[in-house]
Design a protein around this motif. Structure first.
Motif, PDB file in Angstrom:
ATOM      1  N   ALA A   1      -8.231   5.142  -6.424  1.00  0.00           N
ATOM      2  CA  ALA A   1      -6.963   5.873  -6.476  1.00  0.00           C
ATOM      3  C   ALA A   1      -6.662   6.321  -7.904  1.00  0.00           C
ATOM      4  O   ALA A   1      -6.279   7.471  -8.149  1.00  0.00           O
ATOM      5  CB  ALA A   1      -5.834   4.996  -5.947  1.00  0.00           C
TER       6      ALA A   1
ATOM      7  N   MET B   1       1.783   4.859  -8.406  1.00  0.00           N
ATOM      8  CA  MET B   1       1.377   5.693  -7.277  1.00  0.00           C
ATOM      9  C   MET B   1       0.265   5.008  -6.479  1.00  0.00           C
ATOM     10  O   MET B   1       0.271   5.022  -5.250  1.00  0.00           O
ATOM     11  CB  MET B   1       0.899   7.051  -7.807  1.00  0.00           C
ATOM     12  CG  MET B   1       0.543   8.057  -6.738  1.00  0.00           C
ATOM     13  SD  MET B   1       1.946   8.505  -5.715  1.00  0.00           S
ATOM     14  CE  MET B   1       2.580   9.904  -6.624  1.00  0.00           C
TER      15      MET B   1
ATOM     16  N   ALA C   1      -4.095   8.923  -9.596  1.00  0.00           N
ATOM     17  CA  ALA C   1      -2.860   8.189  -9.331  1.00  0.00           C
ATOM     18  C   ALA C   1      -2.573   7.229 -10.482  1.00  0.00           C
ATOM     19  O   ALA C   1      -3.465   6.505 -10.915  1.00  0.00           O
ATOM     20  CB  ALA C   1      -2.981   7.410  -8.029  1.00  0.00           C
ATOM     21  N   ASP C   2      -1.317   7.231 -10.949  1.00  0.00           N
ATOM     22  CA  ASP C   2      -0.969   6.225 -11.956  1.00  0.00           C
ATOM     23  C   ASP C   2      -0.773   4.892 -11.231  1.00  0.00           C
ATOM     24  O   ASP C   2      -0.804   4.838 -10.003  1.00  0.00           O
ATOM     25  CB  ASP C   2       0.263   6.652 -12.758  1.00  0.00           C
ATOM     26  CG  ASP C   2       1.478   6.883 -11.889  1.00  0.00           C
ATOM     27  OD1 ASP C   2       1.589   6.229 -10.837  1.00  0.00           O
ATOM     28  OD2 ASP C   2       2.315   7.721 -12.248  1.00  0.00           O
ATOM     29  N   PRO C   3      -0.625   3.777 -11.970  1.00  0.00           N
ATOM     30  CA  PRO C   3      -0.579   2.467 -11.297  1.00  0.00           C
ATOM     31  C   PRO C   3       0.484   2.383 -10.199  1.00  0.00           C
ATOM     32  O   PRO C   3       0.225   1.832  -9.127  1.00  0.00           O
ATOM     33  CB  PRO C   3      -0.269   1.504 -12.447  1.00  0.00           C
ATOM     34  CG  PRO C   3      -0.828   2.166 -13.660  1.00  0.00           C
ATOM     35  CD  PRO C   3      -0.626   3.634 -13.439  1.00  0.00           C
TER      36      PRO C   3
ATOM     37  N   GLU D   1      -6.781   7.996 -14.613  1.00  0.00           N
ATOM     38  CA  GLU D   1      -6.102   9.104 -13.931  1.00  0.00           C
ATOM     39  C   GLU D   1      -5.960  10.336 -14.798  1.00  0.00           C
ATOM     40  O   GLU D   1      -5.693  11.425 -14.296  1.00  0.00           O
ATOM     41  CB  GLU D   1      -4.729   8.656 -13.392  1.00  0.00           C
ATOM     42  CG  GLU D   1      -3.732   8.191 -14.442  1.00  0.00           C
ATOM     43  CD  GLU D   1      -3.741   6.680 -14.622  1.00  0.00           C
ATOM     44  OE1 GLU D   1      -4.803   6.061 -14.381  1.00  0.00           O
ATOM     45  OE2 GLU D   1      -2.693   6.115 -14.992  1.00  0.00           O
TER      46      GLU D   1
ATOM     47  N   ARG E   1       0.665   4.222  -2.580  1.00  0.00           N
ATOM     48  CA  ARG E   1      -0.164   4.955  -1.622  1.00  0.00           C
ATOM     49  C   ARG E   1      -1.291   4.110  -1.038  1.00  0.00           C
ATOM     50  O   ARG E   1      -1.781   4.382   0.052  1.00  0.00           O
ATOM     51  CB  ARG E   1      -0.774   6.203  -2.293  1.00  0.00           C
ATOM     52  CG  ARG E   1       0.229   7.248  -2.708  1.00  0.00           C
ATOM     53  CD  ARG E   1       0.800   8.035  -1.544  1.00  0.00           C
ATOM     54  NE  ARG E   1      -0.210   8.657  -0.710  1.00  0.00           N
ATOM     55  CZ  ARG E   1      -0.657   9.879  -0.877  1.00  0.00           C
ATOM     56  NH1 ARG E   1      -0.199  10.633  -1.840  1.00  0.00           N
ATOM     57  NH2 ARG E   1      -1.576  10.377  -0.061  1.00  0.00           N
ATOM     58  N   ILE E   2      -1.768   3.119  -1.782  1.00  0.00           N
ATOM     59  CA  ILE E   2      -2.930   2.361  -1.324  1.00  0.00           C
ATOM     60  C   ILE E   2      -2.570   0.899  -1.015  1.00  0.00           C
ATOM     61  O   ILE E   2      -2.780   0.422   0.098  1.00  0.00           O
ATOM     62  CB  ILE E   2      -4.069   2.390  -2.377  1.00  0.00           C
ATOM     63  CG1 ILE E   2      -4.381   3.831  -2.782  1.00  0.00           C
ATOM     64  CG2 ILE E   2      -5.301   1.668  -1.868  1.00  0.00           C
ATOM     65  CD1 ILE E   2      -4.816   4.723  -1.643  1.00  0.00           C
TER      66      ILE E   2
ATOM     67  N   LEU F   1      -2.242  14.985  -5.629  1.00  0.00           N
ATOM     68  CA  LEU F   1      -1.680  14.375  -6.835  1.00  0.00           C
ATOM     69  C   LEU F   1      -1.635  15.357  -7.997  1.00  0.00           C
ATOM     70  O   LEU F   1      -0.815  15.239  -8.895  1.00  0.00           O
ATOM     71  CB  LEU F   1      -2.488  13.139  -7.242  1.00  0.00           C
ATOM     72  CG  LEU F   1      -2.315  11.915  -6.340  1.00  0.00           C
ATOM     73  CD1 LEU F   1      -3.286  10.827  -6.736  1.00  0.00           C
ATOM     74  CD2 LEU F   1      -0.887  11.401  -6.416  1.00  0.00           C
TER      75      LEU F   1
ATOM     76  N   PRO G   1       0.455   0.373   1.891  1.00  0.00           N
ATOM     77  CA  PRO G   1       0.010   0.585   3.279  1.00  0.00           C
ATOM     78  C   PRO G   1      -0.956  -0.496   3.748  1.00  0.00           C
ATOM     79  O   PRO G   1      -0.937  -0.889   4.902  1.00  0.00           O
ATOM     80  CB  PRO G   1      -0.694   1.948   3.234  1.00  0.00           C
ATOM     81  CG  PRO G   1      -0.137   2.639   2.053  1.00  0.00           C
ATOM     82  CD  PRO G   1       0.215   1.562   1.065  1.00  0.00           C
TER      83      PRO G   1
END
Lengths: 359, 269
Positions: free
Chosen positions: B171, B180, B176-178, A75, B184-185, A104, B188
């Motif tokens: 992601a 996030m 995205a950090d872990p 990231e 987000r993934i 993000l 859901p």
């Protein structure tokens, strides 16, 4: 000389007992379309995953844009990837998928909208924004994956066999598209594939990998016509392999003995020692047929044993006289092929068309 | 690709008969129970001379029944919340990870669902007393939650195992950090499984007798109340309560099944 965008410095990686990468060093210049080509397990995907930040090398460093990113998580890197299965988020629309990274990054709404419009019109995805990935065709998904990876404007784009899931007809079209996208964006593409044709058509530079090592690194034409090793000669395109003995050097040419015939070639990987057993490669389309002995450094006489019509060309197999039935195969156009009869015939090629290989 | 076993006509008819006989066997008691709830007489059984809705009006105006129903629903909801949070957490920790002692960890996780109700109820009772926990709502919620965690974990793990690794990597790749990426993934993606498991937990808790009986205080849950009513003789009012409960649970079950199936379908690309 400007410093390279990516500097890979002696990386190695093992998975248990299996060596995936062995002391790989490589520079990638900005704007290059580099393809890592090789069979499965050759280390190409491991290299890609190390560049993406999904694996850490056991030794060595990765420098991106002057910064050591070896231990940076994915990231934080200015690198994005098009995954083999595209990895689109099924519960998000095309628009949400593409703007995921922008969101993000904390970009404001209007900036995201601008970038989204820009990238969707560039990749001809207008009107698909509200659809879900499940409602798209394979080619469209591939473009969405590309759009999503390009949206945050990465310094380096990684592509992990992104054409594998497409059918053959679409693949050719997408290859041309990808190449033109790369030219227009001036992005550095790091492409991984096992498909030599894909590599030849798109790349500025191909790195052939085998067993965790670089087999050869060069332009597509370089690799095709001047393979350094038997592996490269056989992996890329079709070729005639001639096994003989090293006789010596004559000016620029390397002289070899093949069933008592003297053949002249060149040695892209360095001149072997005299008397050594060597193998040389001659591409099928480099062989020409002649009724009488032509004035070329390499000419052998023989009989044609079979002809195969392939559409745009014809494959001709001949058995060479005064050998143990050694065969040569050549590509000629259909008219030339038909004109060859049962009479003895000469096959000839020049010394630049024959590469003496390292084993 | 036709993988159905070819049957001749005779066999087909035979199998159909067996099937319908089974359906009758399962549903006749339920139908009798429902029918008797409308009988205008205190005595359950045939013949039925006249019909009435009095038992139902009785149920809906019986403060104790209504209160108990609400009490059971609250217990079901709270215990389900706990089971879902803990169960999902365990699933995320266990799925796709290799570590020493994983098999044992997994076995211990499943165990609460396998221990016979009566045994775990007694064990809980003793344990609760040792800890100084009074019998009552809290104790029941605790016991239900513990019993239901494995169901959540198993369902969520099954769903999680179908999440391609590349989804999370994509992601992360996109910034995205872990945490996030999980929010987000992963989450859901797990929603259909979590909802399905929740409904199952709700129904399990609502239905439970043994744990509620052993760990209950002075206020009974609905099954315990019905049991108590039975002791003073079978009355059509019980039939009416049971019918209402049956209709509600069946409706929730069917809705959940349809919802999870649709959600599963949508997420397939």
């Amino acid at each position: 000389m400007t410093s390279p965008l990516v500097h890979i410095d002696g990386i190695s990686k093992r998975f248990g007992d299996a060596v995936a990468l062995e002391n790989l060093s490589l520079d990638i210049a900005e704007g290059e379309f580099v393809t890592f080509l090789g069979p499965s397990g050759c280390g190409k995907s491991t290299t890609l995953r190390i560049l993406g930040g999904f694996e850490r090398p056991d030794t060595g460093r990765v420098i991106l844009d002057g910064e050591d990113v070896t231990n940076q998580p994915p990231e934080r890197r200015h690198v994005n990837m098009v995954f083999q299965d595209y990895a689109l988020f099924p519960h998000m629309t095309v628009q949400q998928n593409i703007s995921f990274a922008l969101e993000l990054k904390g970009m404001d709404k209007s900036a995201i909208k601008r970038r989204l419009d820009e990238i969707t019109s560039f990749l001809e995805l207008d009107g698909f924004g509200d659809r879900y990935p499940g409602q798209l065709s394979g080619g469209q998904r591939q473009r969405v994956a590309l759009a999503r990876a390009l949206a945050p404007d990465p310094a380096l784009l990684l592509l992990d066999e992104p054409l594998g899931a497409l059918d053959a007809k679409l693949r050719g079209q997408v290859q041309r598209e990808l190449k033109s996208i790369q030219r227009q964006t001036h992005k550095t593409f790091f492409f991984v594939t096992h498909d030599q044709e894909e590599a030849l058509t798109m790349s500025d530079r191909i790195v052939v990998m085998n067993k965790g090592r670089v087999e050869q690194d060069g332009t597509p034409e370089d690799l095709y016509f001047h393979p350094q090793s038997r592996f490269v000669a056989e992996f890329i395109g079709e070729t005639n392999l001639l096994s003989g003995k090293m006789r010596g050097v004559d000016g620029e040419a390397v002289v070899m003995d093949w069933f008592g015939q003297t053949l002249r070639g060149h040695a892209p990987s360095g001149v072997p020692t005299e008397g050594a057993s060597i193998t040389a490669s001659v591409r099928l389309e480099k062989l020409g047929f002649h009724k009488a002995r032509p004035d070329l450094p390499n000419a052998v006489q023989g009989h044609v044993v079979s002809k195969t019509f392939l559409g745009s060309r014809m494959a001709v197999d001949m058995v060479v006289d005064q050998t143990d039935g050694a065969k040569l195969r050549a590509f000629v156009d259909a008219d030339t092929g038909h004109s060859i009869g049962d009479d003895p015939i000469w096959a000839a090629w020049d010394s630049d068309s024959m590469a003496v290989l390292r084993d | 690709m036709n993988r159905r076993v070819e049957l001749n006509r005779g066999n087909r008819i035979f199998l159909a008969c067996v099937y319908w006989a089974f359906v009758l066997y399962v549903f006749v008691p339920l139908i009798l129970m429902i029918v008797m709830g409308f009988k205008d007489s205190k005595f359950i059984g045939f013949p039925i001379r006249s019909w009435t809705l009095d038992w139902y009006t009785g149920v809906f105006s019986d403060a104790e029944v209504l209160y108990t129903f609400g009490y059971s629903v609250v217990i079901a909801i709270l215990s389900t919340l706990i089971s879902v949070i803990v169960g999902t957490w365990i699933a995320v920790l266990l799925e796709g990870r290799k570590f020493w002692g994983r098999a044992v960890t997994f076995g211990l996780m499943v165990l609460p669902a396998l221990v016979p109700g009566i045994i775990s109820a007694i064990a809980f009772r003793i344990y609760a007393r040792m800890l100084g926990i009074e019998p009552g709502m809290g104790a029941i919620i605790w016991a239900h939650a513990v019993h239901n965690v494995p169901f959540v974990t198993l369902v969520v793990m099954a769903r999680l195992s179908t999440l391609p690794k590349s989804q999370i990597e994509a992601a992360r790749d996109l910034g995205a950090d872990p945490l996030m990426a999980f929010m987000r993934i992963t989450l859901p993606y797990l929603v259909p499984a979590i909802l399905g498991a929740s409904v199952f937990c709700l129904l399990l808790s609502f239905d439970d007798f043994v744990r509620s009986f052993f760990l209950g205080g002075y206020e009974p849950t609905l099954p315990v109340l019905i049991f108590a009513m039975l002791r003073s003789g079978m009355s059509p009012e019980i039939n009416a309560i049971a019918t209402v409960a049956l209709v509600l649970t069946a409706a929730i079950g069917i809705w959940a099944e349809r919802f999870t199936r649709r959600a599963n379908k949508e997420s397939q690309t």
